[in-house]
Write an enzyme that holds these catalytic residues in place. Structure first.
Site, short mmCIF file in Angstrom:
data_model
loop_
_atom_site.label_atom_id
_atom_site.label_comp_id
_atom_site.label_asym_id
_atom_site.label_seq_id
_atom_site.Cartn_x
_atom_site.Cartn_y
_atom_site.Cartn_z
N GLU A 84 0.83 -1.23 0.00
CA GLU A 84 0.00 0.00 0.00
C GLU A 84 0.85 1.26 0.00
O GLU A 84 0.55 2.23 0.68
CB GLU A 84 -0.97 0.03 1.21
CG GLU A 84 -2.05 -1.02 1.18
CD GLU A 84 -3.01 -0.88 0.00
OE1 GLU A 84 -3.00 0.16 -0.67
OE2 GLU A 84 -3.73 -1.86 -0.27
C1 LIG Z 1 3.08 -9.78 0.80
C2 LIG Z 1 2.70 -8.81 -0.27
C3 LIG Z 1 1.36 -8.58 -0.54
C4 LIG Z 1 1.02 -7.72 -1.58
N1 LIG Z 1 -0.31 -7.59 -1.93
C5 LIG Z 1 -0.62 -6.89 -3.05
C6 LIG Z 1 -1.96 -6.88 -3.56
O1 LIG Z 1 -2.87 -7.48 -2.98
N2 LIG Z 1 -2.21 -6.21 -4.71
C7 LIG Z 1 -1.23 -5.54 -5.40
O2 LIG Z 1 -1.52 -4.96 -6.42
N3 LIG Z 1 0.05 -5.52 -4.94
C8 LIG Z 1 0.37 -6.17 -3.79
N4 LIG Z 1 1.67 -6.18 -3.34
C9 LIG Z 1 2.67 -5.43 -4.05
C10 LIG Z 1 3.17 -4.21 -3.26
O3 LIG Z 1 2.20 -3.22 -3.22
C11 LIG Z 1 4.49 -3.77 -3.92
O4 LIG Z 1 5.46 -4.74 -3.57
C12 LIG Z 1 4.92 -2.40 -3.52
O5 LIG Z 1 4.05 -1.44 -4.06
C13 LIG Z 1 6.34 -2.08 -3.97
O6 LIG Z 1 6.52 -2.38 -5.34
P1 LIG Z 1 7.76 -3.28 -5.78
O7 LIG Z 1 7.76 -4.51 -4.97
O8 LIG Z 1 7.75 -3.42 -7.25
O9 LIG Z 1 9.04 -2.43 -5.34
P2 LIG Z 1 9.73 -1.28 -6.18
O10 LIG Z 1 8.70 -0.37 -6.73
O11 LIG Z 1 10.71 -1.86 -7.10
O12 LIG Z 1 10.50 -0.49 -5.00
C14 LIG Z 1 11.73 -0.98 -4.43
C15 LIG Z 1 12.30 0.10 -3.50
O13 LIG Z 1 12.56 1.29 -4.24
C16 LIG Z 1 11.87 2.40 -3.69
N5 LIG Z 1 11.40 3.27 -4.77
C17 LIG Z 1 10.76 2.89 -5.90
N6 LIG Z 1 10.44 3.97 -6.62
C18 LIG Z 1 10.88 5.04 -5.94
C19 LIG Z 1 10.85 6.44 -6.16
N7 LIG Z 1 10.27 6.96 -7.24
N8 LIG Z 1 11.42 7.24 -5.23
C20 LIG Z 1 11.97 6.75 -4.12
N9 LIG Z 1 12.03 5.43 -3.86
C21 LIG Z 1 11.48 4.59 -4.75
C22 LIG Z 1 10.72 1.82 -2.90
O14 LIG Z 1 10.32 2.69 -1.85
C23 LIG Z 1 11.32 0.52 -2.40
O15 LIG Z 1 12.02 0.75 -1.21
C24 LIG Z 1 2.03 -7.04 -2.30
C25 LIG Z 1 3.37 -7.24 -1.98
C26 LIG Z 1 3.71 -8.13 -1.00
C27 LIG Z 1 5.17 -8.38 -0.74
#
Ligand SMILES: Cc1cc2nc3c(=O)[nH]c(=O)nc-3n(C[C@H](O)[C@H](O)[C@H](O)COP(=O)(O)OP(=O)(O)OC[C@H]3O[C@@H](n4cnc5c(N)ncnc54)[C@H](O)[C@@H]3O)c2cc1C
Length: 608
Positions: free
Chosen positions: A442
């Site tokens: 979220e």
């Molecule tokens: C257990 C679990 C349940 C989940 N449930 C759902 C669900 O029900 N539905 C759904 O749609 N998703 C779900 N997610 C996905 C979750 O919302 C994402 O993992 C999250 O939004 C982060 O995206 P990412 O994993 O691609 O990380 P990334 O976007 O790759 O981010 C990696 C790191 O880089 C940082 N970062 C990225 N972009 C920027 C920026 N522009 N500026 C500064 N820092 C940045 C982030 O803060 C983070 O620390 C779930 C994830 C998990 C692990």
């Protein structure tokens, strides 16, 4: 334990919802402490009898993908049936859907009880509730009739399907496609891949409805080209039979914690036969999703608070019974004492209470703004707009403070147990693992921080911050009045006033950085600012609680149990002001003197 927990809920609720200058009349749709007691007792019953008994087993035997279907704990199906039949999933819905029009603040309390019992178990119905709300708010009556009855009955699972392998934080980059089949009927063919979808498939329900973001063919790139669809796992054919809708589970992720709920990878339209139904207008999907996101973020904060609360109670029980060591001044040969006698152990218990009850208070306060907002919506001279702004400003804090501090709080619970805390003989190691997801989903902490500093703080030319200041100043005035009989309250009010000035000074210094060096430098340390702002906001909550507790002790005639509850609140508030609030001084120093260290270090200097 259940009784202790129950009375705490109601007293917490009363303590936190008593004072708010926006609050006039009944925002609780007729609920009184008596009816609240009944609702909470019924929720506690589900938590104790259904959710908690499978807390450990759901973790030890996590969901597995078996011949294309995700197998979950056998208790999930009957649990969802009960949640549907007893009206918990439809609780916030109007009568037309057999709902109770349950106010948001009460729903937060209920979710707190469920998640304290078993976070993973609580998530299933919570997700369906969120997806059903989205359909109810933005979907056509035809879509509502098609999906809501089975979702609200607990027969069908709802999900939020946003994330893709190449689009996590940056949802504007998502690539799932929707091509029109019958635009008038809002019918589209869907193709694409989603990952990390919570409860994306499982055998505890008969069907799954994904509230999914996708891009209609030819739509603009970026966030403005994203639409919202309802995409079922099984769809009705022309003869009203449920048939497969070309949705395949590609994987079940194996996770650190929160292992009782499946997180899935999903492929849509592999055989070009996946139909999705447009929800609302085209290209407005992300804005619809974001309208629900505030609530989802508060629920994440509440989930984190609940897990940390469960860990606190475990560690408290252990600290009372474990005998080890003696006071440094104890006579030679004296018996070992329960470890709760050691000041350092008491410090760890105080930290946990400061975090969990401060967080709970903030989320209930936000729930109250939500309820005023709902009640006043549409009325001319309403407080709704102000409550909306306050909610916007406080949501990043209500999501992040419990999530980040919950990690420290559950870690302190492990520390109270010593070596046993690190082993799976006691539940605290599971609470610690379950907690870790909250700063990630979220919207990560980094994203919440940029939202606060870059957008929310300056909303309406700073009027939003002024509103919060006014709220805090009201709390300080009341503390000063009540403080005539409790001078400590006056000292705390002064300390909060200084903290608020410090937050403003730092925000102005960062504004200067924005003007001189641009937005990248301005936002570089946003997470530190969120931490500083969050501690100050929680200090405000503790001042409010301490004031109410002090007033109750001096003017009321509380029973012994309530007296201890109020005295405890006052002690913990003093802990917060002595140990937690001063942390903002070092955060302010880092923010004002960082010289944009994180932006300036060359990539190449991150050597192996
Ligand atoms: C257990 C679990 C349940 C989940 N449930 C759902 C669900 O029900 N539905 C759904 O749609 N998703 C779900 N997610 C996905 C979750 O919302 C994402 O993992 C999250 O939004 C982060 O995206 P990412 O994993 O691609 O990380 P990334 O976007 O790759 O981010 C990696 C790191 O880089 C940082 N970062 C990225 N972009 C920027 C920026 N522009 N500026 C500064 N820092 C940045 C982030 O803060 C983070 O620390 C779930 C994830 C998990 C692990």
């Amino acid at each position: 334990m259940a009784d202790r927990f129950m009375s705490m809920q109601n007293l917490n609720f009363t303590l936190n919802s008593r004072d708010c200058r926006f609050r006039e009349g009944d925002i609780l749709n007729g609920h009184t402490p008596k009816t609240l007691d009944m609702v909470f007792k019924a929720a506690l019953d589900i938590g104790q009898k259904i959710m908690h008994p499978m807390f450990e087993e759901m973790d030890r035997k996590p969901p597995e993908l078996d011949k294309g279907t995700v197998k979950v704990h056998a208790g999930v199906r009957p649990m969802l049936k009960t949640m549907g039949q007893d009206g918990w999933i439809a609780a916030t819905f109007p009568e037309q859907w057999d709902g109770e029009d349950m106010p948001a603040s009460i729903l937060h309390c209920i979710n707190f009880i469920f998640a304290t019992a078993n976070y993973s178990a609580a998530v299933y119905a919570g997700l369906t509730m969120g997806a059903a709300k989205l359909l109810h708010t933005f979907g056509s009556s035809e879509l509502q009739k098609r999906f809501l009855p089975d979702m609200l009955a607990g027969n069908w699972q709802g999900t939020m399907a946003l994330t893709e392998p190449e689009a996590g934080t940056s949802l504007g980059d998502l690539a799932t496609q929707a091509s029109p089949v019958d635009e008038e009927k809002g019918l589209y063919k869907i193709s694409g891949e989603k990952i990390f979808i919570s409860a994306g498939d499982h055998d505890g329900v008969d069907n799954v409805v994904h509230l999914m973001l996708a891009r209609i063919e030819g739509a603009k790139p970026g966030v403005k080209g994203i639409s919202l669809f309802a995409v079922p796992k099984l769809r009705y054919d022309d003869d009203n039979n449920l048939v497969p809708n070309d949705v395949t589970v590609t994987q079940v992720f194996h996770k650190l914690g929160y292992r009782g709920a499946p997180i899935t990878g999903l492929r849509f339209g592999e055989k070009n036969d996946c139909l999705g139904y447009l929800v609302g207008e085209p290209h407005r999907g992300l804005s619809y999703m974001f309208q629900m996101m505030n609530n989802a973020r508060l629920e994440v904060g509440m989930g984190a608070t609940a897990i940390a609360t469960a860990a606190y109670h475990s560690s408290l029980d252990y600290c009372r019974s474990r005998r080890q060591g003696r006071s440094v001044t104890a006579p030679k040969g004296s018996d070992p004492v329960p470890i709760i006698r050691h000041p350092d152990v008491r410090r760890m218990l105080l930290l946990q209470r400061a975090v969990t009850e401060g967080s709970l208070s903030l989320i209930l306060h936000c729930g109250m703004y939500e309820d005023i907002l709902t009640k006043d919506a549409g009325s001319k001279d309403s407080n709704a707009k102000d409550c909306h702004l306050l909610l916007e400003l406080l949501t990043p804090v209500a999501k992040t403070y419990p999530s980040e501090m919950g990690i420290l709080s559950t870690s302190a619970a492990i520390q109270c147990f010593g070596g046993y805390g690190y082993c799976d003989d006691f539940p605290v190691e599971q609470h610690f693992r379950d907690m870790r997801i909250h700063p990630i989903h979220e919207g990560t902490t980094g994203i919440q921080a940029m939202d606060l500093l870059g957008r929310k703080l300056v909303m309406e030319n700073g009027r939003t911050l002024e509103l919060l200041k006014q709220e805090m100043e009201d709390a300080m005035t009341r503390a000063t009045q009540v403080g005539e009989t409790d001078p400590e309250l006056i000292r705390m009010a002064d300390q909060l006033s200084e903290a608020l000035t410090q937050v403003e000074t730092t925000a102005m210094a960062l504004g200067q950085v924005a003007m001189e060096k641009g937005p990248d430098a301005f936002l570089a340390d946003a997470t530190l600012f969120l931490e500083m702002f969050g501690i100050t906001v929680i200090a405000w909550q503790w001042l409010t609680m301490a004031t109410s507790a002090s007033e109750a002790l001096s003017t009321g005639k509380p029973k012994k149990k309530e007296t201890l509850f109020f005295q405890g609140k006052i002690h913990v508030s003093r802990y917060f002001y002595a140990y937690e609030l001063p942390k903002i001084i070092s955060l302010a120093a880092s923010l004002e003197k960082s010289n944009q260290m994180t932006t300036d270090i060359p990539d190449a200097c991150f050597t192996d």
